[in-house]
Design a protein around this motif. Structure first.
Motif, mmCIF file in Angstrom:
data_model
loop_
_atom_site.group_PDB
_atom_site.id
_atom_site.type_symbol
_atom_site.label_atom_id
_atom_site.label_comp_id
_atom_site.label_asym_id
_atom_site.label_seq_id
_atom_site.Cartn_x
_atom_site.Cartn_y
_atom_site.Cartn_z
ATOM 1 N N ALA A 33 8.354 8.383 -4.028
ATOM 2 C CA ALA A 33 8.807 9.286 -2.972
ATOM 3 C C ALA A 33 9.132 8.549 -1.675
ATOM 4 O O ALA A 33 9.982 8.993 -0.899
ATOM 5 C CB ALA A 33 7.736 10.354 -2.711
ATOM 6 N N SER A 34 8.464 7.432 -1.438
ATOM 7 C CA SER A 34 8.664 6.683 -0.187
ATOM 8 C C SER A 34 10.058 6.095 -0.071
ATOM 9 O O SER A 34 10.527 5.795 1.022
ATOM 10 C CB SER A 34 7.634 5.559 -0.081
ATOM 11 O OG SER A 34 7.949 4.499 -0.992
ATOM 12 N N GLY A 35 10.706 5.896 -1.224
ATOM 13 C CA GLY A 35 11.997 5.223 -1.221
ATOM 14 C C GLY A 35 11.890 3.726 -1.361
ATOM 15 O O GLY A 35 12.912 3.034 -1.285
ATOM 16 N N ALA A 36 10.690 3.210 -1.545
ATOM 17 C CA ALA A 36 10.561 1.769 -1.795
ATOM 18 C C ALA A 36 11.538 1.373 -2.891
ATOM 19 O O ALA A 36 11.680 2.068 -3.893
ATOM 20 C CB ALA A 36 9.132 1.431 -2.204
ATOM 21 N N ASP A 90 0.849 -1.194 0.000
ATOM 22 C CA ASP A 90 0.000 0.000 0.000
ATOM 23 C C ASP A 90 0.884 1.243 0.000
ATOM 24 O O ASP A 90 1.229 1.798 1.050
ATOM 25 C CB ASP A 90 -0.920 -0.016 1.225
ATOM 26 C CG ASP A 90 -1.886 1.164 1.256
ATOM 27 O OD1 ASP A 90 -1.835 2.020 0.339
ATOM 28 O OD2 ASP A 90 -2.688 1.233 2.199
ATOM 29 N N ALA A 91 1.256 1.691 -1.189
ATOM 30 C CA ALA A 91 2.218 2.789 -1.295
ATOM 31 C C ALA A 91 1.694 4.088 -0.701
ATOM 32 O O ALA A 91 2.470 4.895 -0.183
ATOM 33 C CB ALA A 91 2.590 3.008 -2.763
ATOM 34 N N VAL A 92 0.391 4.311 -0.762
ATOM 35 C CA VAL A 92 -0.191 5.539 -0.222
ATOM 36 C C VAL A 92 -0.362 5.435 1.289
ATOM 37 O O VAL A 92 0.148 6.264 2.049
ATOM 38 C CB VAL A 92 -1.532 5.857 -0.903
ATOM 39 C CG1 VAL A 92 -2.197 7.064 -0.250
ATOM 40 C CG2 VAL A 92 -1.333 6.122 -2.403
ATOM 41 N N ASP A 131 4.786 6.570 4.850
ATOM 42 C CA ASP A 131 5.724 6.957 5.906
ATOM 43 C C ASP A 131 6.412 5.740 6.508
ATOM 44 O O ASP A 131 7.608 5.786 6.830
ATOM 45 C CB ASP A 131 5.002 7.744 6.997
ATOM 46 C CG ASP A 131 4.538 9.115 6.514
ATOM 47 O OD1 ASP A 131 5.060 9.592 5.488
ATOM 48 O OD2 ASP A 131 3.642 9.692 7.161
ATOM 49 N N SER A 132 5.671 4.648 6.657
ATOM 50 C CA SER A 132 6.260 3.424 7.210
ATOM 51 C C SER A 132 7.301 2.841 6.259
ATOM 52 O O SER A 132 8.342 2.337 6.687
ATOM 53 C CB SER A 132 5.171 2.378 7.482
ATOM 54 O OG SER A 132 4.263 2.841 8.462
ATOM 55 N N ILE A 133 7.017 2.918 4.962
ATOM 56 C CA ILE A 133 7.989 2.441 3.969
ATOM 57 C C ILE A 133 9.280 3.249 4.086
ATOM 58 O O ILE A 133 10.380 2.683 4.132
ATOM 59 C CB ILE A 133 7.410 2.541 2.544
ATOM 60 C CG1 ILE A 133 6.280 1.532 2.351
ATOM 61 C CG2 ILE A 133 8.511 2.314 1.505
ATOM 62 C CD1 ILE A 133 5.518 1.701 1.047
ATOM 63 N N THR A 134 9.142 4.559 4.150
ATOM 64 C CA THR A 134 10.316 5.414 4.259
ATOM 65 C C THR A 134 11.145 5.058 5.488
ATOM 66 O O THR A 134 12.385 4.976 5.424
ATOM 67 C CB THR A 134 9.902 6.894 4.306
ATOM 68 O OG1 THR A 134 9.231 7.234 3.088
ATOM 69 C CG2 THR A 134 11.108 7.799 4.488
ATOM 70 N N ALA A 135 10.468 4.833 6.608
ATOM 71 C CA ALA A 135 11.183 4.488 7.843
ATOM 72 C C ALA A 135 11.930 3.174 7.699
ATOM 73 O O ALA A 135 13.085 3.044 8.140
ATOM 74 C CB ALA A 135 10.190 4.420 9.007
#
Length: 393
Positions: free
Chosen positions: A338-341, A296-298, A302-306
């Motif tokens: 943008a998340s960095g995934a 769930d990229a949206v 924030d969790s992905i980025t962390a």
């Protein structure tokens, strides 16, 4: 003569020096020496083998949509992919997803039961489907059209392309081990569907055997958990020490990460995946935790980025179920970027051809990096690394 000799040596030295500088520039690619495997961002295709159902079968599924579970909605199955080499050669794809079913005796997928309802012969007439081994398809009996019918065929296609492009960026191969089918659903069980074979400990071992049958017993072209774990006792320790290998050491290689029904069997007896060919998508903080699945990229941005900052490699999705392609909705794609995934999975590295037709219900939605890069430096995990954004081969 002395003057001529001196001039000759000077000229030769200039040529040698120029050649050395050129060679040094090639060897000392700053991206290869300063970026690590978890500091790149690539686009991968979702269900990369998938071909849409033939029209009569699709129409029959549409006619019983009210009886189908949400995951079998034919509207969400209406997409096709090119063969692997064409995805790699013509589009910014450096990741794949291959769904596999266990078939220890052979023949479990030779007959397509849904065909009888569309007026087709149930027999596939594909000899490879009679043989034991893992089969590649999306949903047993319902959504079975595939460019590659067996796991070995799919693996061979990856290796053939890799061998021809020895300097390629690492290829991330997502394996989804499945055993679901319409026979498991109470609404569909009355149609006479037969359950798919279950996964077992023996099947988990055979999965590695099939990979080695294509990539060799030493798995020289595969970035295995043992190779990436290095000096650390667990994969989690490697991740927390940000000790992923340098990009240059990963060129020409593939890395497998698995999800699904096989995972518990695959981990059992192999702490931190010692001796295994594949990583698994695991929970952060666990011994096997190196690759995370956060689709769930949206909602999980924030969790992905962390997690990416923590050092994990994260896979997310930019679209699902044809929804974004019909609406022209880029919100998940932009959030994923943008998340960095590290791996952004899509069904639309190219737009659906129907998007050019007015009133078709499709748009020209397609997923690509902002500047059309093949791949790029990760905007989160490599934000302090001073190298070019665009990664090349």
């Amino acid at each position: 003569m002395k003057v001529k000799t001196a001039l000759c040596f000077a000229f030769a030295g200039t040529i040698i020096l120029a050649a050395c500088k050129k060679n040094d520039a090639t060897v000392a690619n700053p991206q290869d020496t300063q970026l690590r495997l978890n500091q790149v961002q690539v686009i991968g295709s979702h269900n990369s083998y998938h071909k849409r159902d033939t029209l009569p079968i699709f129409d029959w599924l549409v006619s019983i949509t009210g009886l189908l579970p949400a995951s079998y909605n034919p509207r969400e199955l209406d997409y096709s992919h090119l063969p692997f080499d064409q995805q790699f050669d013509h589009y910014p794809v450096r990741g794949l997803e291959i769904d596999i079913y266990n078939d220890p005796q052979g023949g479990a997928f030779y007959y397509r039961h849904v065909n009888r309802y569309a007026g087709f012969d149930e027999e596939s007439y594909i000899p490879a489907l009679k043989q034991p081994g893992f089969k590649v398809l999306h949903i047993k009996d319902v959504d079975y059209n595939s460019t590659y019918n067996t796991f070995v065929e799919a693996l061979q296609a990856v290796k053939d392309w890799s061998d021809k492009h020895p300097n390629h960026l690492p290829l991330f191969i997502n394996i989804e081990s499945k055993q679901d089918g319409p026979a498991d659903n109470s609404q569909l069980s009355g149609f006479g569907f037969i359950p798919a074979p279950a996964w077992t400990a023996d099947a988990a071992d055979k999965l590695d055997e099939e990979i080695m049958s294509v990539f060799g017993a030493n798995l020289d072209k595969v970035l295995t958990p043992d190779r990436l774990r290095g000096q650390y006792s667990t994969l989690h320790d490697m991740v927390t020490h940000h000790a992923w290998p340098k990009l240059g050491d990963c060129r020409g290689k593939v890395v497998f990460a698995m999800e699904g029904n096989c995972v518990p069997f695959y981990k059992n007896g192999h702490p931190s995946l010692k001796g295994r060919a594949c990583f698994v998508y695991a929970d952060p903080g666990t011994d096997e935790g190196a690759f995370l699945l956060m689709n769930d990229a949206v909602g999980q941005k924030d969790s992905i980025t962390a997690r990416v900052r923590d050092g994990y490699i994260v896979r997310t999705r930019s679209d699902a179920g044809t929804i974004e392609a019909r609406a022209g909705d880029y919100s998940a794609m932009n959030a994923g970027f943008a998340s960095g995934a590290n791996i952004i999975s899509t069904d639309y590295y190219r737009a659906d051809p129907r998007g050019d037709s007015a009133g078709s219900g499709w748009t020209n939605f397609h997923v690509s990096f902002p500047n059309g890069e093949l791949a790029r430096k990760n905007p989160v995990s490599a934000d302090t690394v001073s190298v070019d954004e665009s990664l090349k081969e």
